[in-house]
Design a protein around this motif. Structure first.
Motif, PDB file in Angstrom:
ATOM      1  N   VAL A 370       0.858  -1.181   0.000  1.00 44.38           N
ATOM      2  CA  VAL A 370       0.000   0.000   0.000  1.00 44.38           C
ATOM      3  C   VAL A 370       0.893   1.230   0.000  1.00 44.38           C
ATOM      4  N   GLU A 371       0.463   2.274  -0.681  1.00 45.32           N
ATOM      5  CA  GLU A 371       1.210   3.530  -0.683  1.00 45.32           C
ATOM      6  C   GLU A 371       0.299   4.667  -0.271  1.00 45.32           C
ATOM      7  N   ARG A 372       0.878   5.690   0.323  1.00 46.49           N
ATOM      8  CA  ARG A 372       0.104   6.862   0.718  1.00 46.49           C
ATOM      9  C   ARG A 372       0.201   7.908  -0.376  1.00 46.49           C
ATOM     10  N   ILE A 373      -0.957   8.444  -0.783  1.00 43.67           N
ATOM     11  CA  ILE A 373      -1.026   9.515  -1.781  1.00 43.67           C
ATOM     12  C   ILE A 373      -1.832  10.645  -1.163  1.00 43.67           C
ATOM     13  N   GLY A 374      -1.153  11.725  -0.797  1.00 42.95           N
ATOM     14  CA  GLY A 374      -1.819  12.840  -0.149  1.00 42.95           C
ATOM     15  C   GLY A 374      -2.431  12.391   1.165  1.00 42.95           C
ATOM     16  N   GLU A 375      -3.751  12.586   1.310  1.00 41.01           N
ATOM     17  CA  GLU A 375      -4.442  12.207   2.530  1.00 41.01           C
ATOM     18  C   GLU A 375      -5.086  10.829   2.424  1.00 41.01           C
ATOM     19  N   GLY A 376      -4.808  10.110   1.334  1.00 38.01           N
ATOM     20  CA  GLY A 376      -5.426   8.812   1.128  1.00 38.01           C
ATOM     21  C   GLY A 376      -4.408   7.698   0.996  1.00 38.01           C
ATOM     22  N   TYR A 377      -4.924   6.469   0.959  1.00 33.24           N
ATOM     23  CA  TYR A 377      -4.087   5.271   0.842  1.00 33.24           C
ATOM     24  C   TYR A 377      -4.616   4.419  -0.298  1.00 33.24           C
ATOM     25  N   ALA A 378      -3.675   3.864  -1.079  1.00 33.34           N
ATOM     26  CA  ALA A 378      -4.072   3.066  -2.240  1.00 33.34           C
ATOM     27  C   ALA A 378      -3.201   1.822  -2.337  1.00 33.34           C
ATOM     28  N   VAL A 379      -3.804   0.724  -2.790  1.00 28.90           N
ATOM     29  CA  VAL A 379      -3.038  -0.486  -3.076  1.00 28.90           C
ATOM     30  C   VAL A 379      -2.211  -0.234  -4.332  1.00 28.90           C
TER      31      VAL A 379
END
Length: 757
Positions: A370-379
């Motif tokens: 998982v990676e963090r992008i801004g204020e969100g998290y994405a697989v």
């Protein structure tokens, strides 16, 4: 406030963004919430905390019978000084700005890439492209090389208009608000938008990162990048993409990112594993070619030997890592893999059943899944498809739950995302609810994001509520016949506020087409529905169209009475300062038509006060123009020239040339009335210049004004009169109107220009 509390306040990125925006000018909570894409109540709470800390100050003002609170920055700089045995915090007045970081990815473990970073930072091209296969580290590299860049993540679902709005808001945070102001006024000329974007980036020397361009399916985005590559001299646009995008070569630098070098990969291995034998590292590097994500997955797996060489290497590695995950981690990974977009932590708390979210998420981040992008998290993209295969979860309920979360964020962008997820589930029973929310809370979506919204609507199944929304977009684009056909086809299948909206739009459409009788019929139907629903907002729509109808029909006194009812319903519906100011302008315009200029002036001044209190810039400058007209007709040329100049400068700045020329015309005649001939000549020449570029008819009045100025100087203005008459030969009514206005400031009998010939 103690130092610990102050530092805790300043450690919040949301608070820093608020301070950054307030460093440009005073704002109210609603405008800040819109710029930050946050809930207004959250922004108001943060402002109160910042005010208590002495960082901002709020002031109440009374506008239109309402209390309005505006916030401004109280200190422009904070210094923390460490002395033996004590710590002091000092604030003093100095300007600074801090770019927004809303979508910037976090950079965790990072090794190597020094050569690539140096190359990117030293390039002179306007557009830098980093491309390579998934997981190779493009995004992390750009985030490391340009730590203060503003990030725009391309998802493939929004049009280039979304990028324009976000870039405009970013530039406004740096003190360059021309682009966002142009968009807010309904400006949609692509050439003008590109010029304003270019000027904004150049004047701030900003860096904008466009992430995952390979997902873009809007050709307009590529036109933007090609334009900036050729024309921009300062600032940077940095692009990441899996494939080399078709941007040409002029002003573009391409960097194909490959795997880590052996020494860089070895350092990563040491960071991830602590130790590794030369043989293990050599084999790992051979089969991964230094691919960062592959190395991370490999180091997470426990398998060794022949299995490393399996054909589907990524799938094998994921299977190995997956076996080592705890049940909570597998469950969370399965939920997150359903979404392509980054999911906010607060949303994950709703979607993830039970406790243990934080440790599970933290573990997945550490493993590189998982990676963090801004204020969100994405697989991660490479992992998502495999994670979906191993999960038996059905996306429907999760999509609808996430849509409900997004709707609570109370922003147009979040609304569009929510609508998209509802469409994906094909939850047609919710279309009526969503279109009702749009009409009550996000009416601006059809004007600000028409392409994005239309794309979402086109993916939905046939539905009368969806068709009505498409028609409104077409109407706003000027496609009246298409809009009319759709509305007439579905109006009887609609109910509630949606039907009320269609009826008032049909009345407006027929007024525009000068089919007065048809307009009256729909107004009557609209009135009956307004009585049935008894909702202030529906009444407001009806009465606004009724005012317009009465004015078109020449029933001016009745139109005035109707306009006062508009004001009543605008306040009952809490329609917002922009709408209320518009109604005040309606009242002023009608009073002006009745030659009651002193009364009109009072309502224009009320509109001015309201707009300035809420920073409604476009409407404020419309008000300045109307004030200029009123003062001009009252013979008060000093005040008229002041407001006309303000309006003209604003409309020129946001490239609204029609309104700029209208304002310049009143500015020039007012200056002639004051006999400020040098200033009048300068502005008249500006009118001609705009006419040569746009062919807007009133621009040619500049020639007439120049002729008058020459005559007043005791010279021959014949050549200018001739040019003006030549350009206006097909619009003699406009020529007569110009002469009528000039007759209020000079004696036309003494100037040989009264003849049309």
């Amino acid at each position: 406030m103690d130092l610990r509390s102050l530092l805790r306040i300043l450690s919040s990125e949301a608070n820093l963004r608020i301070l950054s925006l307030l460093s440009t000018r005073a704002m109210n909570p609603r405008e800040l919430a819109r710029l930050l894409n946050r809930d207004e109540s959250d922004v108001s709470r943060r402002l109160r905390v910042l005010e208590k800390a002495g960082l901002v100050e709020g002031r109440w003002g009374r506008v239109g019978g309402k209390n309005v609170r505006m916030y401004s920055l109280k200190v422009d700089e904070l210094k923390i000084r460490f002395n033996p045995g004590e710590i002091h915090v000092e604030g003093r007045e100095e300007e600074y700005t801090l770019p927004l970081e809303e979508e910037r990815p976090s950079v965790g473990v990072f090794v190597g890439r020094e050569e690539e970073i140096e190359e990117l930072q030293n390039r002179r091209e306007a557009v830098l492209v980093v491309y390579g296969i998934a997981g190779i580290g493009k995004t992390t590299l750009v985030a490391k090389a340009f730590p203060r860049a503003f990030w725009h993540h391309v998802t493939g679902t929004e049009g280039v208009e979304h990028f324009f709005w976000r870039a405009g808001m970013f530039l406004q945070s740096l003190g360059r608000g021309e682009l966002i102001e142009y968009l807010r006024t309904g400006g949609n000329d692509e050439k003008t938008i590109l010029e304003l974007l270019k000027e904004g980036v150049e004047n701030t020397n900003a860096t904008i990162a466009v992430d995952d361009l390979h997902q873009c399916n809007d050709e307009g985005f590529f036109r933007v990048l090609r334009f900036l590559a050729r024309r921009m001299r300062r600032g940077k646009i940095v692009v990441t993409s899996r494939i080399k995008p078709p941007l040409g070569v002029e002003g573009v630098f391409y960097l194909r990112l490959r795997g880590l070098r052996p020494e860089e990969a070895y350092n990563l291995a040491l960071l991830r594993k602590g130790s590794i034998t030369p043989g293990e590292f050599a084999e790992a590097y051979r089969i991964t070619k230094g691919h960062p994500l592959a190395l991370n997955l490999l180091f997470e797996s426990t398998a060794r030997g022949e299995a490393w060489g399996r054909e589907n290497f990524f799938e094998f590695l994921f299977e190995e890592v997956y076996r080592s995950l705890s049940e909570p981690e597998r469950s969370l990974l399965g939920i997150m893999s359903l979404f392509n977009d980054p999911i906010e932590y607060e949303a994950l708390k709703r979607l993830y059943p039970g406790r243990g979210l934080f440790p599970a998420l933290h573990s997945l981040l550490n493993r590189g899944l998982v990676e963090r992008i801004g204020e969100g998290y994405a697989v991660h993209d490479l992992v998502r498809s495999f994670a979906r295969e191993t999960s038996s979860l059905s996306p429907g309920d999760y999509y609808l739950s996430y849509a409900d979360y997004l709707l609570e964020k109370d922003s147009p962008e979040a609304f569009l995302r929510a609508f998209r997820y509802v469409v994906r589930v094909n939850a047609a029973e919710r279309f009526k609810e969503l279109t009702g929310i749009r009409l009550r809370r996000f009416r601006e979506v059809v004007v600000e994001f028409p392409k994005t919204y239309m794309k979402i609507l086109q993916e939905a199944e046939d539905n009368p509520y969806i068709e009505a929304e498409k028609a409104e977009i077409e109407f706003q684009r000027g496609l009246f016949e298409k809009a009319e056909e759709r509305w007439l086809r579905v109006k009887d299948a609609l109910g509630g506020i949606q039907k009320a909206n269609v009826l008032t739009f049909l009345a407006d459409l027929y007024l525009e087409k000068e089919e007065i009788e048809k307009a009256r019929e729909y107004l009557e139907e609209s009135r009956k529905l307004a009585e049935e629903l008894n909702e202030p907002l529906v009444w407001l729509w009806h009465v606004m169209e009724e005012t317009k109808y009465l004015y078109f029909a020449g029933r001016i006194e009745e139109a005035l009475e109707s306009a006062f009812r508009e004001l009543e319903f605008a306040r009952k519906a809490k329609a917002g300062p922009d709408t209320e100011a518009l109604v005040l302008l309606h009242i002023g315009d009608i009073l002006g038509a009745l030659k009651r200029n002193e009364e009109a002036l009072r309502y224009y001044l009320d509109a001015k006060e309201l707009c300035e209190a809420h920073n409604v810039s476009f409407r404020a400058n419309i008000t300045y123009f109307e004030l200029a007209k009123s003062y001009y007709h009252l013979g008060r040329f000093e005040e008229a020239s002041h407001f006309a100049r303000n309006a003209a400068e604003y409309f020129l700045r946001v490239r609204n040339y029609r309104r700029a020329v209208d304002s310049l015309a009143y500015l020039v005649v007012s200056l002639i009335g004051l006999r400020a001939l040098d200033e009048a000549e300068k502005e008249a020449r500006e009118m001609v210049k705009i006419g040569q570029a746009t062919r807007y008819p009133l621009s040619w009045a500049g020639y007439i004004f120049l002729g008058v100025i020459e005559v007043l100087r005791g010279k021959d203005g014949g050549k200018y009169f001739k040019l003006g008459k030549e350009h206006l030969k097909d619009k003699l009514w406009l020529y007569d109107a110009i002469m009528e206005e000039l007759g209020k400031v000079i004696d036309l009998d003494k100037i040989p220009i009264t003849s049309r010939s």
